[in-house]
Design a protein around this motif. Structure first.
Motif, PDB file in Angstrom:
ATOM      1  N   SER A   1       0.815  -1.214   0.000  1.00 47.76           N
ATOM      2  CA  SER A   1       0.000   0.000   0.000  1.00 47.76           C
ATOM      3  C   SER A   1       0.848   1.264   0.000  1.00 47.76           C
ATOM      4  N   THR A   2       2.092   1.197   0.495  1.00 49.32           N
ATOM      5  CA  THR A   2       2.955   2.374   0.411  1.00 49.32           C
ATOM      6  C   THR A   2       3.255   2.713  -1.045  1.00 49.32           C
ATOM      7  N   GLY A   3       3.380   1.689  -1.887  1.00 42.58           N
ATOM      8  CA  GLY A   3       3.589   1.942  -3.308  1.00 42.58           C
ATOM      9  C   GLY A   3       2.388   2.617  -3.941  1.00 42.58           C
ATOM     10  N   THR A   4       1.178   2.193  -3.545  1.00 41.88           N
ATOM     11  CA  THR A   4      -0.035   2.822  -4.058  1.00 41.88           C
ATOM     12  C   THR A   4      -0.094   4.285  -3.638  1.00 41.88           C
ATOM     13  N   LEU A   5       0.242   4.572  -2.375  1.00 41.28           N
ATOM     14  CA  LEU A   5       0.253   5.955  -1.920  1.00 41.28           C
ATOM     15  C   LEU A   5       1.298   6.769  -2.679  1.00 41.28           C
ATOM     16  N   ALA A   6       2.469   6.195  -2.913  1.00 42.36           N
ATOM     17  CA  ALA A   6       3.510   6.916  -3.643  1.00 42.36           C
ATOM     18  C   ALA A   6       3.018   7.317  -5.027  1.00 42.36           C
TER      19      ALA A   6
END
Length: 457
Positions: free
Chosen positions: A323-328
């Protein structure tokens, strides 16, 4: 951009809201993020708590596989110094490995066919071992696929690359990385072990708002695949390097371009491309390049969008998905929409390359209309009609014009001259371009019908 560029307050609120949403919905004990441009941190935010305080851009988190991008740079520095080639079988340098015929380039690109994880126990959750013990565990069965057959992500491969760096430099991988890569970039808060005030790693119960401490062992030989700790501020500097900042001298622009260029496709990861240590996500507005990371208790993402000269870092301390990749990606979208990069200021060439100037103007590849224009980037081959292959050419160290992208990448553009030295044609990888379509008397392989162009069939 100018040195005093700032981010609008409305954009900052939007970025903060996206960060807050993920921290809440993803149930992260803490989450930090930052946006950089031109090597400078324009915005950062933190949610949750670390030791009772809101984390900031200087709070350390474990970055997992973002470590691999740094290991890749250390390997490519060896290549640039001609201490190895990417075509070298790894066994030429580490004769004890049982897959010695696989090449260094294949290991960097996850195309060596090796298993994903290190042999032994779940390596991310137990204390690591030294090289001697590790290599005793390796078997030919660790090879799952033929070389170059497919992308298969391999932590094992990067552990081996770390030993390659250590072997050729004559000192530990971490010492090499710190001295040659991190210190020149001023990344003093990127460390092998966590420093004071670092975030603790947690697992969050899937069905209850409860947390469980996660281990944070020294991964030993697996360190080049995912050991390091860092901060938003430090990784913002790393993003600047990936966006082409050459001030540190850590890696030159040509090598960086090679890292970014996809060589394989991860069909299990949304068909994302992978180059030499970096994922490449093709998007309608331009590629996004970078890497995610995870270790027990931590997830991380670092992505840059070269067309916008923007980088994003997201760090969290929970064992969870990507999910950190999605936020990025979301933060990059916000920046593209609300704070688009203005781009460089155009200026005329400071020096004139007379030979290059003689090549500009319209050319024809058969009946396809093309043109060559000269810019600070090099010679640009531009399609004028409905068909043709565009591309950029730059001089190499030997003075040859070499294609940088597309169909002509790696091919030479050679001016063809007449007896008086005038350029009459261009030869690009045996394709001949003339000033007129199928120019009579031109040096066109196969010749041109002596009757020339006609007005009837």
């Amino acid at each position: 951009m100018t040195g005093d560029e700032t981010i609008g307050s409305a954009t900052a609120r939007r970025l903060t809201a996206e960060l807050a949403r993920l921290q809440r919905e993803g149930r992260y004990p803490s989450l930090v993020a930052g946006v950089t441009r031109g090597g400078r941190l324009l915005w950062s935010g933190g949610r949750g708590t670390v030791d009772g305080a809101v984390p900031g851009s200087g709070t350390q988190y474990r970055i997992g596989s973002i470590t691999k991008t740094m290991t890749a740079v250390a390997v490519l520095r060896l290549r640039d110094e001609k201490l190895l080639t990417l075509d070298d079988p790894i066994g030429d340098h580490l004769p004890e490995v049982p897959f010695g015929e696989r090449t260094i380039g294949q290991l960097l690109a996850h195309e060596a066919g090796l298993r994903a994880e290190l042999p032994g126990e779940w390596w991310e959750r137990v204390a690591g071992v030294a090289w001697a013990e590790f290599v005793d565990r390796l078997r030919r069965e660790d090879v799952l696929f033929s070389a170059g057959r497919q992308f298969h992500y391999s932590n094992l491969g990067y552990a081996v690359l770390g030993e390659l760096v250590a072997r050729l430099r004559g000192r530990p991988w971490w010492d090499v990385l710190r001295e040659e890569v991190l210190d020149p970039l001023g990344m003093s808060r990127t460390t092998y072990h966590p420093g004071p005030g670092a975030a603790a790693g947690w697992a969050v119960h899937p069905w209850a708002d409860l947390v469980l401490p996660e281990p944070a062992h020294d991964t030993g030989v697996g360190a080049p695949a995912g050991q390091l700790w860092s901060t938003v501020e430090d990784l913002g500097r790393w993003a600047g390097l990936l966006l082409g900042d050459q001030a540190s001298g850590v890696v030159d622009a040509r090598t960086l371009s090679e890292m970014i260029r996809p060589t394989g496709v991860d069909v299990g990861g949304g068909r994302r491309g992978f180059g030499l240590g970096l994922f490449n996500f093709g998007r309608p507005d331009g590629a996004v390049v970078g890497h995610g990371g995870s270790m027990p208790g931590f997830v991380a993402a670092l992505f840059v969008e070269p067309a916008q000269q923007t980088g994003v870092v997201v760090l969290g301390n929970a064992t969870t998905g990507d999910s950190t990749g999605t936020l990025a990606m979301t933060l990059l979208d916000v920046m593209r929409e609300h704070e688009p990069w203005a781009g460089p200021v155009w200026a005329p060439l400071s020096q004139v390359d007379e030979e290059a100037l003689s090549l500009v103007g319209p050319w024809y590849w058969g009946s396809s209309a093309m043109a060559v224009r000269l810019s600070s980037a090099g010679l640009e081959l531009v399609v004028l009609g409905r068909s043709g292959r565009s591309g950029l050419f730059r001089r190499d160290d030997d003075g040859y014009w070499v294609g940088q992208d597309g169909y002509h990448e790696g091919e030479r553009l050679r001016p063809v001259r007449d007896a008086e030295g005038r350029v009459t044609a261009l030869d690009i990888g045996t394709f001949v371009f003339t000033r007129e379509p199928y120019e009579a008397g031109g040096p066109i392989p196969g010749g041109v019908d002596p009757g020339g162009w006609r007005n009837g069939l």
